[in-house]
Design a protein around this motif. Structure first.
Motif, PDB file in Angstrom:
ATOM      1  N   GLN A   6       1.073  -1.603  -0.957  1.00  0.00           N
ATOM      2  CA  GLN A   6      -0.263  -0.479  -0.040  1.00  0.00           C
ATOM      3  C   GLN A   6       0.819   1.162  -0.298  1.00  0.00           C
ATOM      4  O   GLN A   6       2.239   1.077   0.516  1.00  0.00           O
ATOM      5  CB  GLN A   6      -1.094  -0.046   1.363  1.00  0.00           C
ATOM      6  CG  GLN A   6      -2.571   1.236   1.097  1.00  0.00           C
ATOM      7  CD  GLN A   6      -3.153   0.806   2.210  1.00  0.00           C
ATOM      8  OE1 GLN A   6      -3.586  -0.602   2.530  1.00  0.00           O
ATOM      9  NE2 GLN A   6      -3.657   1.721   2.537  1.00  0.00           N
ATOM     10  N   GLY A  25       1.195   0.022  -9.129  1.00  0.00           N
ATOM     11  CA  GLY A  25       0.352  -0.929  -9.140  1.00  0.00           C
ATOM     12  C   GLY A  25      -1.112  -0.739  -9.146  1.00  0.00           C
ATOM     13  O   GLY A  25      -1.569  -1.192  -9.932  1.00  0.00           O
ATOM     14  N   ILE A  32      -3.779   3.378  -3.400  1.00  0.00           N
ATOM     15  CA  ILE A  32      -2.978   3.094  -3.984  1.00  0.00           C
ATOM     16  C   ILE A  32      -1.605   1.665  -3.327  1.00  0.00           C
ATOM     17  O   ILE A  32      -1.101   2.084  -2.502  1.00  0.00           O
ATOM     18  CB  ILE A  32      -2.446   4.362  -4.596  1.00  0.00           C
ATOM     19  CG1 ILE A  32      -3.308   5.351  -5.047  1.00  0.00           C
ATOM     20  CG2 ILE A  32      -0.906   4.018  -6.000  1.00  0.00           C
ATOM     21  CD1 ILE A  32      -3.006   6.808  -5.060  1.00  0.00           C
ATOM     22  N   PHE A  33      -1.784   1.318  -4.380  1.00  0.00           N
ATOM     23  CA  PHE A  33      -1.088  -0.262  -4.153  1.00  0.00           C
ATOM     24  C   PHE A  33       0.278  -0.157  -4.941  1.00  0.00           C
ATOM     25  O   PHE A  33       0.165   0.389  -6.325  1.00  0.00           O
ATOM     26  CB  PHE A  33      -1.608  -1.130  -4.281  1.00  0.00           C
ATOM     27  CG  PHE A  33      -2.568  -1.767  -3.422  1.00  0.00           C
ATOM     28  CD1 PHE A  33      -2.157  -1.785  -2.151  1.00  0.00           C
ATOM     29  CD2 PHE A  33      -4.017  -1.060  -3.502  1.00  0.00           C
ATOM     30  CE1 PHE A  33      -3.271  -2.259  -0.872  1.00  0.00           C
ATOM     31  CE2 PHE A  33      -4.902  -1.390  -2.366  1.00  0.00           C
ATOM     32  CZ  PHE A  33      -4.892  -1.678  -1.315  1.00  0.00           C
ATOM     33  N   ARG A  34       1.532   0.186  -4.599  1.00  0.00           N
ATOM     34  CA  ARG A  34       2.614   0.216  -5.618  1.00  0.00           C
ATOM     35  C   ARG A  34       3.625  -0.878  -5.453  1.00  0.00           C
ATOM     36  O   ARG A  34       3.856  -1.493  -4.553  1.00  0.00           O
ATOM     37  CB  ARG A  34       3.735   1.669  -5.111  1.00  0.00           C
ATOM     38  CG  ARG A  34       2.129   2.976  -5.169  1.00  0.00           C
ATOM     39  CD  ARG A  34       3.433   4.076  -5.272  1.00  0.00           C
ATOM     40  NE  ARG A  34       4.361   4.096  -6.641  1.00  0.00           N
ATOM     41  CZ  ARG A  34       3.832   5.076  -7.184  1.00  0.00           C
ATOM     42  NH1 ARG A  34       2.907   5.969  -6.974  1.00  0.00           N
ATOM     43  NH2 ARG A  34       4.275   5.322  -8.277  1.00  0.00           N
TER      44      ARG A  34
END
Lengths: 40, 557
Positions: A6, A25, A32-34
């Motif tokens: 996250q 991601g 937002i997922f990276r």
């Protein structure tokens, strides 16, 4: 290999001194997922 | 409301269960291509199924995949660029295509290596998610690295906005990255698409972020063009918002047309994401889902009028936008040659003819770029004019780098004719399924013949933009060029005249059905007349708009 995390957690890691490269991601509502690689 | 049925694609999107089926089951089968339904879902994952049209034989198709990146502002780290270069050799046709939306494309990937390719792209921390399909595409931004404190802020904003507008579905990760687990703390990951809904948008949706005076992203051709405005400390204060631009049209369908965006108003920075989401929401809810040729937001705004669109927006937001803030005149800066950064380093803009990074004959552009990025650790910025900028170069390395490019046959800014530098072409044949005519493969000869005429007339110092596309959809943004060549029929083009390089004026159709071999001779009299009759300092675009160019215009004797 990159990990997925996250974005807010990633920011926390960076603020603790970890150096990372990040990519995108996906988004889930407001989260937002990276994908990231921690630099050794 | 028309009783016409929803387009077939609406059903495919809905039945895909957030971008999964039938793609998910077809990825691993033994076929050399995807089904018609699956290729529509595949687009949302950043991949088009294509076939080599040079190799078509009856019903036989040489299927291959095109992969497009989602790279906001066209920014790649050195490590990412080197990975992109390597993957091009390993899985694609050994070329990298810089697009007019600051992405890179691979061509020629076979289906059973698609998953491996996408995994390697993701290992380089680059995604292709949402690079194509009915969704917000790659967010564009002024490509220059920091020159005066503003560019880096615009890049950061474009990165953040792109993240926020990603689809929520995890289908991409499940299908291509083997369902990688998600760290989400103690919170449960929700399902569904809060912004896009079950059927995503009616059509593609384009957003770009410009700087005052710098319209390299062509803000008026975007669904939403944002112009960042700065306070006295050079921090982003807010944005002027342009809505309803779009390039695509269809021949012989006058209800389709290119359109420049309208000035919507100004919004402070803290509210801009909310406004962008609300605009997307209007298009999601009211865009045409029955006729895809009328589905871009430009048609909604054309049909409604800006007043009604604004009222709908205000009703969703619960507040008014501020009045549009006046801007300095826009210009197109290609950022070619050497430019100084705010940190004292330099960046080098390289013209990439037709956007194709490749090694061919004496031109070893791909090798040269790889060597420079490896040795000097430069970042790479892909520009909206399909060029590249290499950043963070020390003063004392400039000569070495110039020499390296020359050794590999790569010409630098002042060694290339203006006409070539300001030209653009879409890929078209043999890869694009929509192409009617050649574009990328044809423009080099056309542009050199045209340049001979330009030099003969002494117009070589003019910044004339020439853009060619293989179909009327307008990927190279031909309808804002001084001279646009648009694929019309077998080896025939429509000629459009009178747009301007700064992207604030549409051109007009001048000739229809012109064979490629005749393009230059059709344009020559226009250049001659311009040369003879222009007023002092008048541009080609201004001249022909003053004279009133129109279809089959007769030049006075």
């Amino acid at each position: 290999m990159p990990n997925l995390i996250q974005a807010s957690r990633l920011e926390q890691l960076v603020s603790e001194g970890e150096t990372v490269e990040t990519g995108i991601g996906f988004r889930n509502d407001q989260k937002i997922f990276r994908r990231y690689k921690a630099n050794q | 409301m028309s009783k016409k049925k929803l387009s077939k694609l609406e059903r495919i999107k809905e039945e895909s269960a957030y971008l999964r089926g039938p793609l998910d089951v077809e990825v691993t089968n033994d076929e050399d291509h995807f089904s018609k339904d699956a290729i529509q879902v595949l687009k949302f994952h950043g991949t088009y199924q294509q076939d080599d049209r040079d190799l078509r034989d009856g019903r036989d198709r040489h299927y291959m995949m095109m992969i497009r990146s989602r790279t906001p502002g066209g920014k790649l780290t050195p490590e990412q660029y080197l990975a992109v270069d390597k993957i091009a050799d390993e899985y694609a046709n050994s070329t990298i295509r810089v697009t007019t939306r600051q992405a890179f494309q691979y061509h020629g990937i076979i289906k059973n290596e698609l998953k491996k390719t996408l995994q390697e792209v993701n290992d380089a921390l680059i995604t292709t998610l949402g690079a194509c399909g009915d969704i917000v595409r790659n967010v564009m931004a002024t490509p220059a690295p920091d020159i005066d404190g503003r560019q880096a802020q615009v890049q950061k904003f474009a990165d953040e906005l792109s993240d926020i507008l990603l689809p929520a579905s995890k289908a991409y990760h499940e299908i291509w990255l083997d369902g990688e687990k998600v760290y989400s703390g103690k919170e449960e990951v929700e399902v569904g698409e809060p912004l896009y809904g079950d059927t995503y948008l009616p059509r593609k949706f384009k957003i770009g972020v410009a700087l005052p005076g710098d319209n390299s992203i062509d803000a008026y051709t975007q669904d939403i063009g944002l112009v960042a405005l700065f306070d006295d400390n050079k921090d982003i204060e807010g944005f002027d918002i342009i809505v309803g631009g779009g390039m695509g049209m269809h021949h012989r369908k006058p209800e389709t047309f290119p359109r420049l965006g309208d000035h919507l108003g100004y919004i402070p920075k803290e509210k801009v994401v909310e406004v962008v989401k609300a605009i997307i929401g209007i298009q999601r809810d009211h865009g045409n889902r029955k006729n895809r040729k009328q589905a871009r937001m430009k048609y909604l705004i054309h049909d409604w009028g800006l007043k009604k669109f604004k009222e709908e927006l205000v009703s969703r937001l619960g507040y008014e936008l501020e009045p549009w803030r006046e801007l300095p005149e826009f210009e197109l800066d290609l950022y070619l040659g050497w430019n100084k950064q705010s940190d004292g380093n330099w960046f080098l803009g390289l013209s990439v003819e037709n956007g194709r990074i490749k090694d061919e004959g004496e031109l070893q552009l791909k090798t040269a770029l790889r060597k420079v990025v490896e040795k000097y650790h430069t970042e790479v910025r892909m520009t909206p004019n399909h060029n590249v900028l290499l950043t963070d170069i020390k003063e004392d390395k400039k000569e070495e780098i110039e020499a390296l490019f020359h050794e590999h046959g790569v010409l630098l800014d002042d060694e290339i004719p203006n006409l070539v530098k300001f030209s653009m072409a879409c890929p078209a044949l043999p890869t694009c399924g929509l192409a009617i005519t050649e574009s990328e493969r044809a423009l080099p000869d056309v542009i050199r013949d045209l340049n001979d005429v330009v030099e003969e007339l002494g117009l070589q110092d003019e910044k004339l933009s020439v853009r060619m596309t293989g179909c009327p959809n307008g990927c190279s943004r031909p309808y804002v060029a001084d001279i646009g060549f648009v694929g019309r029929s077998l080896d025939q083009y429509s000629i459009f005249i009178g747009g301007n390089p700064s992207g604030t004026r549409l051109n007009q159709k001048y000739k229809d059905m012109v064979y490629r071999k005749d393009l230059v001779e059709e344009v020559r009299p226009l250049l001659e007349h311009y040369k003879q009759e222009r007023t002092n300092g008048e541009s080609f675009s201004d001249f022909w708009n003053r004279v009133g160019i129109k279809e089959d215009f007769q030049i006075p004797a």
